[in-house]
Design a protein around this motif. Structure first.
Motif: not given
Length: 438
Positions: A32-39, A41-47, A49-53, A311-317
Motif C-alpha cells: 500500500s505504501i509502495t503503491a501510494g508513492l509510485l502513484l 501521493i505526497p509523502l506527508d499523505k501516504v501514511t 491514506s493507509v491509516q484511513k483505509g 490498499f483500496k484507500a491508496v488507489l482511491t486517494d
C-alpha cells in the motif's frame, strides 16, 4: 502506466506472501505504501491514506467477524456441531450418509470459519469412514465442498461480508442470492463429483481422530440447530419483511434496526451465550475465555481485511481507481466476469481466498460503485466465486486436505483442487443466470 504500477504492486504482494513468506497484513502495508508513492501521493499523505483505509474497513467489518468467531467457537466447544451432525446422520441413514454430511457441513459452515469447520468435521468424517468401511474422499469431499461454499459465498464470513461493504451491497439480498447459488454448487461439486473419486485410496491418519463429547453432555437438537442458524434466520426474515413493507412506520424502522447485521450478530451471540453456555452449565468466566480465544483465532483475518482496505484507500486517494475503472470498461468484458477473473487470477497466484477477494474488490470497486447497471450483490458473489478457483500448493486448505486424508499431491489435485475449481465456475455461471432474472 497506472495499470503497470498496479500490476507491479500485485506481483510484489504475491512474492512477499508466497515466496518470502511475509505476514499478509505486513505485506499489504508494504504494498500500500509502495503503491501510494509510485502513484504520486505526497509523502506527508501516504501514511494518512493507509491509516484511513485501515480504520474505515475495520470499523465496518470488525463487529461481524469477531462476533461471528465467538458464536462459531461456542457452537463447536459446546458440542452443538456434533449434535447437528449426529441428528442428520441418524435421520438420513447409512445409504444417504454422504448427503447427511453435506447438510451438516452446510449448516455448521454458516457460523464457523472454514478452518474451524474443517478441523471440527473431519473427525466425524473419519469415524463414519472407519465404522462403515467407506471411501474417505468419496464421503468427506462433499462435506468440505459445503464448508467451502459457505466460506466464499455467504455472510457473515469475512470475505463476503467485507465485499458487501466495499460494493455498498445489501447483506440480506446477497445472503439470499448466495443461498440460491450454494445449492447447485454444493451438489455438483460435492456428491456428484465425488462419485468419480471412489478409486482414490486414502488412509486417514488416526492422529486426527478427536474425542467426541458424551451424549449426555450435548445440547438438544432444537437448541443446536436454532442457535447455529439464528444469524441467517434473522437476516433472511427481516430482509423479506423490508422488501415487502416499504412504509416509514415505527415498526418498519424497528425491524430495519433488528435486521442490521451488527445487531443480528450481537443478538445471536446473546442468545447463544444462554442456550449453549449458561443453560449448559458454563459460567461467564468460562464463556469469556471461549470468546477471547475466538477473537485471537481471527485476529490475523481482521488485520488482512484491514490491510486490503489500506490498499483500496491508496488507489482511491491517488485517483488511480477512476482510471482503472475507465480502462476496465474498455475491455468490454461483462463486469461480473471481469470481477470473477481478477479474483481467480489473484487466488491462483496467491493462495488465500480472502486476500484474493479483497484485493480484487479494491481494484474493481470504483467500477461497481459508478456503474448503476452492475448489481453489487451479484458482484459480491462473482468475486467470491473467483476467490475459490483452483486451490493448489500455495493454499493452506490444500495441505489441510492432503495431510488429514493422507493423499498424494496428484490425488489432492484431482480431488480437492478440482472440487474448488468446480465450485468457482458453477458460482460464476449461477451469478450470470441470476443477473438475467433479478
Amino acid at each position: 502506466m497506472i495499470l503497470l504500477t498496479i500490476l507491479f504492486c500485485i506481483i510484489l504482494l504475491i512474492l512477499l506472501v508466497s515466496w518470502i513468506k511475509v505476514n499478509p497484513f505486513v505485506a499489504f502495508l508494504i504494498v500500500s505504501i509502495t503503491a501510494g508513492l509510485l502513484l504520486g501521493i505526497p509523502l506527508d499523505k501516504v501514511t494518512k491514506s493507509v491509516q484511513k483505509g485501515l480504520g474505515e474497513t475495520l470499523g465496518a467489518i470488525s463487529i461481524i467477524i469477531c462476533i461471528g468467531a465467538m458464536i462459531g467457537k461456542l457452537v463447536a466447544s459446546s458440542g452443538a456441531a456434533q449434535k447437528i451432525a449426529e441428528v442428520l446422520v441418524n435421520g438420513f441413514g447409512i445409504k444417504y450418509i454422504q448427503w447427511a454430511l453435506v447438510v451438516a457441513g452446510f449448516i455448521i459452515g454458516i457460523p464457523l470459519f472454514y478452518e474451524t469447520g474443517f478441523v471440527l468435521m473431519v473427525p466425524l468424517i473419519f469415524s463414519v469412514v472407519y465404522k462403515y468401511k467407506l471411501h474417505a474422499v468419496y464421503i468427506g469431499l462433499p462435506m468440505l465442498a459445503a464448508l467451502s461454499v459457505t466460506h466464499g459465498f455467504l455472510p457473515p464470513h469475512p470475505s463476503p461480508s467485507a465485499l458487501v461493504i466495499k460494493f455498498n451491497a445489501d447483506m440480506g439480498k446477497t445472503l439470499m442470492y448466495g443461498l440460491i447459488l450454494a445449492i447447485p454448487a454444493i451438489v455438483l461439486a460435492g456428491p456428484l463429483f465425488a462419485r468419480t473419486l471412489k478409486k482414490i485410496q486414502s488412509n486417514p491418519l488416526k492422529t486426527f481422530m478427536a474425542d467426541e463429547l458424551p451424549a449426555d453432555q450435548l445440547p438438544g437438537a432444537f437448541t443446536s440447530f436454532f442457535t447455529a442458524l439464528l444469524p441467517v434466520i434473522l437476516i433472511m426474515s427481516t430482509t423479506l419483511y423490508l422488501n415487502i413493507n416499504h412504509s416509514n412506520s415505527t415498526v418498519h424502522k424497528l425491524i430495519a434496526f433488528i435486521g442490521d447485521t451488527p445487531i443480528v450478530m450481537l443478538t445471536s451471540l446473546i442468545v447463544a451465550t444462554f442456550t449453549l453456555g449458561i443453560k449448559q452449565g458454563k459460567g461467564m468466566k468460562e464463556l469469556g475465555g471461549i470468546y477471547s480465544h475466538a477473537v485471537k483465532d481471527v485476529s490475523i483475518i481482521l488485520l488482512i481485511v484491514g490491510g486490503s482496505g489500506a490498499f483500496k484507500a491508496v488507489l482511491t486517494d491517488s485517483g488511480a481507481n477512476n482510471e482503472i475503472a475507465d480502462i476496465l470498461k474498455s475491455f468490454h468484458l461483462q463486469p461480473l466476469i471481469l470481477g470473477w477473473l481478477i479474483a481467480a487470477i489473484i487466488r491462483i497466484s496467491l493462495g488465500s481466498a480472502t486476500v484474493a477477494g479483497l484485493t480484487a474488490a479494491g481494484i474493481i470497486s470504483t467500477l461497481v460503485l459508478h456503474d448503476p447497471t452492475i448489481n453489487p450483490n451479484l458482484m459480491v458473489l462473482a468475486v467470491g466465486a473467483g476467490s475459490l478457483a483452483c486451490s493448489h500448493l500455495n493454499d493452506g486448505g490444500f495441505w489441510l486436505f492432503k495431510e488429514y486424508f493422507n493423499l498424494s499431491i496428484k490425488d489432492t489435485l484431482r480431488s480437492w483442487t478440482m472440487m474448488e475449481t468446480m465450485v468457482s465456475i458453477i458460482g460464476l455461471i449461477g451469478v450470470l443466470v441470476l443477473n438475467q432474472i433479478v
